[in-house]
Design an enzyme around this catalytic site. Structure first.
Site, PDB file in Angstrom:
ATOM      1  N   CYS A 148      62.029  35.947  51.633  1.00 40.06           N
ATOM      2  CA  CYS A 148      61.059  36.995  51.295  1.00 40.06           C
ATOM      3  C   CYS A 148      61.010  37.127  49.772  1.00 40.06           C
ATOM      4  O   CYS A 148      62.027  37.442  49.143  1.00 40.06           O
ATOM      5  CB  CYS A 148      61.482  38.316  51.944  1.00 40.06           C
ATOM      6  SG  CYS A 148      60.517  39.723  51.364  1.00 40.06           S
ATOM      7  N   CYS A 186      62.156  40.526  48.447  1.00 35.70           N
ATOM      8  CA  CYS A 186      63.620  40.679  48.485  1.00 35.70           C
ATOM      9  C   CYS A 186      64.243  39.963  47.289  1.00 35.70           C
ATOM     10  O   CYS A 186      65.172  40.480  46.658  1.00 35.70           O
ATOM     11  CB  CYS A 186      64.196  40.107  49.778  1.00 35.70           C
ATOM     12  SG  CYS A 186      64.058  41.218  51.189  1.00 35.70           S
ATOM     13  N   ASP A 223      51.770  43.513  39.484  1.00 35.33           N
ATOM     14  CA  ASP A 223      51.232  42.547  40.437  1.00 35.33           C
ATOM     15  C   ASP A 223      50.897  41.250  39.694  1.00 35.33           C
ATOM     16  O   ASP A 223      50.360  41.257  38.591  1.00 35.33           O
ATOM     17  CB  ASP A 223      49.983  43.111  41.127  1.00 35.33           C
ATOM     18  CG  ASP A 223      49.614  42.325  42.379  1.00 35.33           C
ATOM     19  OD1 ASP A 223      49.777  42.869  43.488  1.00 35.33           O
ATOM     20  OD2 ASP A 223      49.175  41.162  42.242  1.00 35.33           O
ATOM     21  N   HIS A 242      64.631  45.598  52.873  1.00 42.51           N
ATOM     22  CA  HIS A 242      63.500  44.921  53.515  1.00 42.51           C
ATOM     23  C   HIS A 242      63.011  45.677  54.752  1.00 42.51           C
ATOM     24  O   HIS A 242      63.769  45.903  55.691  1.00 42.51           O
ATOM     25  CB  HIS A 242      63.891  43.495  53.922  1.00 42.51           C
ATOM     26  CG  HIS A 242      62.747  42.740  54.525  1.00 42.51           C
ATOM     27  ND1 HIS A 242      61.894  41.971  53.770  1.00 42.51           N
ATOM     28  CD2 HIS A 242      62.289  42.672  55.807  1.00 42.51           C
ATOM     29  CE1 HIS A 242      60.959  41.461  54.559  1.00 42.51           C
ATOM     30  NE2 HIS A 242      61.185  41.874  55.799  1.00 42.51           N
ATOM     31  N   ASN A 298      48.613  48.406  52.315  1.00 43.15           N
ATOM     32  CA  ASN A 298      47.966  47.538  53.299  1.00 43.15           C
ATOM     33  C   ASN A 298      48.960  47.265  54.426  1.00 43.15           C
ATOM     34  O   ASN A 298      50.135  46.979  54.155  1.00 43.15           O
ATOM     35  CB  ASN A 298      47.544  46.225  52.633  1.00 43.15           C
ATOM     36  CG  ASN A 298      46.500  46.441  51.553  1.00 43.15           C
ATOM     37  OD1 ASN A 298      45.668  47.344  51.660  1.00 43.15           O
ATOM     38  ND2 ASN A 298      46.553  45.635  50.506  1.00 43.15           N
ATOM     39  N   GLY A 304      44.917  43.988  55.640  1.00 43.06           N
ATOM     40  CA  GLY A 304      44.920  43.129  54.459  1.00 43.06           C
ATOM     41  C   GLY A 304      46.295  42.822  53.900  1.00 43.06           C
ATOM     42  O   GLY A 304      46.426  42.376  52.766  1.00 43.06           O
ATOM     43  N   THR A 339      49.446  40.781  53.068  1.00 45.66           N
ATOM     44  CA  THR A 339      49.757  39.341  52.958  1.00 45.66           C
ATOM     45  C   THR A 339      51.241  39.088  52.717  1.00 45.66           C
ATOM     46  O   THR A 339      51.734  38.022  53.036  1.00 45.66           O
ATOM     47  CB  THR A 339      48.946  38.691  51.814  1.00 45.66           C
ATOM     48  OG1 THR A 339      49.260  39.339  50.587  1.00 45.66           O
ATOM     49  CG2 THR A 339      47.448  38.773  52.085  1.00 45.66           C
ATOM     50  N   HIS A 357      55.263  47.490  50.642  1.00 47.54           N
ATOM     51  CA  HIS A 357      54.959  47.768  49.238  1.00 47.54           C
ATOM     52  C   HIS A 357      53.701  48.624  49.160  1.00 47.54           C
ATOM     53  O   HIS A 357      52.844  48.560  50.037  1.00 47.54           O
ATOM     54  CB  HIS A 357      54.769  46.477  48.433  1.00 47.54           C
ATOM     55  CG  HIS A 357      53.715  45.574  48.988  1.00 47.54           C
ATOM     56  ND1 HIS A 357      53.939  44.748  50.072  1.00 47.54           N
ATOM     57  CD2 HIS A 357      52.426  45.387  48.641  1.00 47.54           C
ATOM     58  CE1 HIS A 357      52.833  44.090  50.350  1.00 47.54           C
ATOM     59  NE2 HIS A 357      51.890  44.451  49.504  1.00 47.54           N
TER      60      HIS A 357
HETATM   61  P1  AMP Z   1      49.275  42.783  50.140  1.00 48.12           P
HETATM   62  O1  AMP Z   1      48.025  41.969  50.327  1.00 48.12           O
HETATM   63  O2  AMP Z   1      49.063  44.249  50.252  1.00 48.12           O
HETATM   64  O3  AMP Z   1      50.401  42.283  51.026  1.00 48.12           O
HETATM   65  O4  AMP Z   1      49.702  42.564  48.631  1.00 48.12           O
HETATM   66  C1  AMP Z   1      50.529  41.546  48.197  1.00 48.12           C
HETATM   67  C2  AMP Z   1      50.417  41.560  46.690  1.00 48.12           C
HETATM   68  O5  AMP Z   1      51.545  40.912  46.159  1.00 48.12           O
HETATM   69  C3  AMP Z   1      49.191  40.839  46.138  1.00 48.12           C
HETATM   70  O6  AMP Z   1      48.434  41.745  45.340  1.00 48.12           O
HETATM   71  C4  AMP Z   1      49.796  39.708  45.297  1.00 48.12           C
HETATM   72  O7  AMP Z   1      49.053  39.465  44.123  1.00 48.12           O
HETATM   73  C5  AMP Z   1      51.179  40.229  45.002  1.00 48.12           C
HETATM   74  N1  AMP Z   1      52.220  39.248  44.775  1.00 48.12           N
HETATM   75  C6  AMP Z   1      52.528  38.185  45.546  1.00 48.12           C
HETATM   76  N2  AMP Z   1      53.585  37.521  45.042  1.00 48.12           N
HETATM   77  C7  AMP Z   1      53.969  38.199  43.926  1.00 48.12           C
HETATM   78  C8  AMP Z   1      54.990  38.032  42.947  1.00 48.12           C
HETATM   79  N3  AMP Z   1      55.846  37.010  43.024  1.00 48.12           N
HETATM   80  N4  AMP Z   1      55.076  38.919  41.944  1.00 48.12           N
HETATM   81  C9  AMP Z   1      54.202  39.942  41.856  1.00 48.12           C
HETATM   82  N5  AMP Z   1      53.221  40.165  42.749  1.00 48.12           N
HETATM   83  C10 AMP Z   1      53.092  39.307  43.755  1.00 48.12           C
HETATM   84 ZN    ZN Z   2      61.856  41.462  51.827  1.00 41.75          ZN
END
Ligand code: AMP
Ligand code: ZN
Length: 111
Positions: free
Chosen positions: A3, A6, A29, A45, A84, A90, A92, A97
């Site tokens: 993860c 994590c 972000d 987590h 999200n 949405g 991902t 978070h």
């Molecule tokens: P969500 O779609 O709500 O799950 O948001 C995931 C967010 O994590 C997205 O806005 C990505 O740009 C961000 N993200 C993914 N990997 C990283 C990372 N290594 N460092 C900072 N942000 C990240």
């Molecule tokens: Zn995690």
């Protein structure tokens, strides 16, 4: 478990936190959608907000978000907090978070 959040929370990946407490970390972000785009996450987590039954931890996330908004001086003009959840929400990255978006007018409607 593999993860990315994590790894960030446990400093296996080096990221400068905007705010850090014992339980919560706030980072920028990677792919910002606004001039200020932060992620507020618990160090522990939880796959999504559905899995976190810890009301104190959820409150700590809100407190960290507010502290970050004040630190970056977007509190007065305003900001938006978003969690999200699951596919149609949405989500991902499946580590709980909250997004903090600010620094431009955010449209009145959601989505
Ligand atoms: P969500 O779609 O709500 O799950 O948001 C995931 C967010 O994590 C997205 O806005 C990505 O740009 C961000 N993200 C993914 N990997 C990283 C990372 N290594 N460092 C900072 N942000 C990240
Ligand atoms: Zn995690």
């Amino acid at each position: 478990m593999d993860c990315i959040f994590c790894k960030i929370a446990t400093k296996k990946v080096n990221v400068a936190p905007v705010i850090e407490t014992d339980d919560v970390i706030v980072i920028k972000d990677l792919n910002p959608q606004a001039p200020v785009h932060l992620l507020v996450m618990p160090k522990a987590h939880y796959a999504s907000v559905l899995d976190c039954k810890d009301a104190k931890l959820l409150a700590a996330m809100m407190e960290a978000a507010i502290a970050a908004a004040k630190k970056l001086k977007v509190d007065e003009k305003g900001f938006r907090l978003v969690i999200n959840t699951n596919d149609e929400g949405g989500q991902t990255v499946f580590h709980l978070h909250m997004h903090l978006l600010a620094g431009r007018p955010l449209t009145g409607r959601l989505g």
